[in-house]
Design a protein around this motif. Sequence first.
Motif, mmCIF file in Angstrom:
data_model
loop_
_atom_site.group_PDB
_atom_site.id
_atom_site.type_symbol
_atom_site.label_atom_id
_atom_site.label_comp_id
_atom_site.label_asym_id
_atom_site.label_seq_id
_atom_site.Cartn_x
_atom_site.Cartn_y
_atom_site.Cartn_z
ATOM 1 N N LEU A 418 0.811 -1.210 0.000
ATOM 2 C CA LEU A 418 0.000 0.000 0.000
ATOM 3 C C LEU A 418 0.848 1.266 0.000
ATOM 4 N N GLN A 419 2.140 1.147 0.300
ATOM 5 C CA GLN A 419 3.010 2.314 0.413
ATOM 6 C C GLN A 419 3.445 2.788 -0.971
ATOM 7 N N ALA A 420 3.841 4.076 -1.049
ATOM 8 C CA ALA A 420 4.334 4.655 -2.306
ATOM 9 C C ALA A 420 5.661 4.031 -2.680
ATOM 10 N N LYS A 421 5.866 3.839 -4.003
ATOM 11 C CA LYS A 421 7.115 3.254 -4.466
ATOM 12 C C LYS A 421 7.312 3.563 -5.944
ATOM 13 N N ALA A 422 8.543 3.672 -6.335
ATOM 14 C CA ALA A 422 8.950 3.860 -7.740
ATOM 15 C C ALA A 422 8.216 5.024 -8.400
ATOM 16 N N GLY A 423 8.071 6.113 -7.678
ATOM 17 C CA GLY A 423 7.426 7.294 -8.237
ATOM 18 C C GLY A 423 5.926 7.207 -8.295
ATOM 19 N N LEU A 424 5.332 6.106 -7.808
ATOM 20 C CA LEU A 424 3.874 5.949 -7.818
ATOM 21 C C LEU A 424 3.318 6.299 -6.449
ATOM 22 N N PRO A 425 2.153 6.922 -6.409
ATOM 23 C CA PRO A 425 1.597 7.338 -5.114
ATOM 24 C C PRO A 425 1.143 6.147 -4.288
ATOM 25 N N ALA A 426 1.013 6.390 -2.995
ATOM 26 C CA ALA A 426 0.524 5.356 -2.085
ATOM 27 C C ALA A 426 -0.970 5.098 -2.342
ATOM 28 N N ILE A 427 -1.428 3.970 -1.862
ATOM 29 C CA ILE A 427 -2.847 3.606 -1.998
ATOM 30 C C ILE A 427 -3.541 3.985 -0.704
ATOM 31 N N GLU A 428 -4.556 4.839 -0.822
ATOM 32 C CA GLU A 428 -5.290 5.304 0.349
ATOM 33 C C GLU A 428 -6.373 4.286 0.718
ATOM 34 N N ILE A 429 -6.446 3.948 1.989
ATOM 35 C CA ILE A 429 -7.465 3.032 2.502
ATOM 36 C C ILE A 429 -8.515 3.856 3.229
#
Length: 570
Positions: A418-429
């Motif tokens: 769920l965390q941000a990685k590789a320039g992609l935003p995190a996933i909000e729950i």
Amino acid sequence: MKISHKLILGFVGIATLTGAIGAIAVEQQSQAAKYLARQEAEEVAMLLGYFANHELEVQKPRSPMEMLAKLQNHVLALHNQRQRDIEIVDRNKIILADVIPEDIGKKLDHDHNNEVGQTIQDGKARAYIEISDEYPQGIYLIAVPFKNSQGATIGAVILEYTPLYKAAMATAQKSILATSIITLVCGLLALIAGSLIANHISKPIQKLQKAVLNLAAGKLDTRVTMNCQDEIGELAIAFNKMAKDLQSSRWELLNTNEQLRDEISERQQKATELQAALKNLQNLQKTQAQLIQSAKMSSLGQLVAGIAHEINNPVSFIHGNLTHVEKYAESLINLIELYQQHYPNPVAEIQAEAENLELEFLQEDLPKTVDSMKIGTCRIREIVRSLRNFSHIDEAEYKVVNIHEGIDSTLLILQHRLQAKAGLPAIEIIREYGNLPMVECYAGQLNQVLMNLLANAIDALEEANSKRTTQQLKDNPNRITIRTSIIDSQWVQIAIADNGIGIPETARHNLFNPFFTTKPVNKGTGMGLSISYQIITETHGGKLEYVSTPGEVTEFIIQIPTHQKVLATV
């Protein structure tokens, strides 16, 4: 309908048509007779009006009475010659001259439909029938305009033409009778000819029809014998040849059919064996996949349980001793403060060591450090409790559980995804939890379903991220929404929605089938949703459905009963 009947009906139609034509001719002759009688009466009336008017204008009567007398003389003269009723009226329908002198000066009233008045108005001749006590059978009258030399209508001339009508009809009766007789004779001749022709044609056709029925019933040795040399005879020859060829083809077909039957029987047996083997293989693959999935979840549960157990012991030891450390630190700080109060001026060596240790900062920061350690150990203990809850190592397989704890535990396992990685935003729950009761269920299997659905939602968001621009990601951030609610006090609903790529319409009917997947090759096994569907519907007696808008949103909806009593009745 038989051909003979059709032929007879055809000639009956011809006879009927002939009769209809004759009836039309009779009617036309009758109408012509009426028309001629009317035309003659109209001409007589017109001439009467013309000569009367001409004579009045030439002789120029000295008074109206003299004019009326002359009109009356014309009317009586014509009546005496032709024996017809004649009347002359003015524009107001007042009788100026009549064969019955007593009616002069009276208003004309025997035209019940105002035919005379209409003739005076528009100048057109009209015929009508007068029926009265004097003429119960009716007399035929015609009204024509009475005009002066300037062409102005000054009244009307009414003339009886009953004798003309009767004479014309009497003349027409002869022609009508002749036409009727000719029509009747033609109709009878048509019926007789139709009967003879139908009888001549129908018998050979009936014979041929009987042979065809025998052939259709399987009597292939049927043959037809006819002596006629017309088209029906040629048809009989063609029928005999067809019957012979059909009989020969039947023997060949029976032999071929017997061979095909043996081959089909053999192939059906092989197909049955192949289908049974294929079904066993599919069941084996399905069972193998389920076992692999169960083994994965079991291994994951054991791994999580082992890690939780290993972490729990030292953390519990640390957390338990932190209370004592806090007390010891507090006692030492109090002691130092007491020394500083009674000995504000320590020796130089103690003063130097205090400055070296930053004693004032140490006194202020040590309690904060201990509090931070307590908070950290509490957090670790909560994580361990969540891991233990997910693995359910200390609970029976079937138990009353808190659904929200299972969801939170599953989210904890998936936290790294769920965390941000590789320039992609995190996933909000987004948690929209309702007020749920405790639920009787197979907690471990239910957590497996939650794990599959949440993992699929994360996969959908990751695939969507690879296709969206930076601006699109800002306008539509990654989001997973989890909603829980109670339905009818006996069912619990869990809805998991993501704003990923959606599910294509072509996958709607196969989504819960084993080995079906919409993911790329080597990314999915196609068993996650199938196993989840089985766990919810068969194990828990619930429902697993979904709604999806391709390219926008997908929502899976779980419904399970809250109590074992409800579960037993599903």
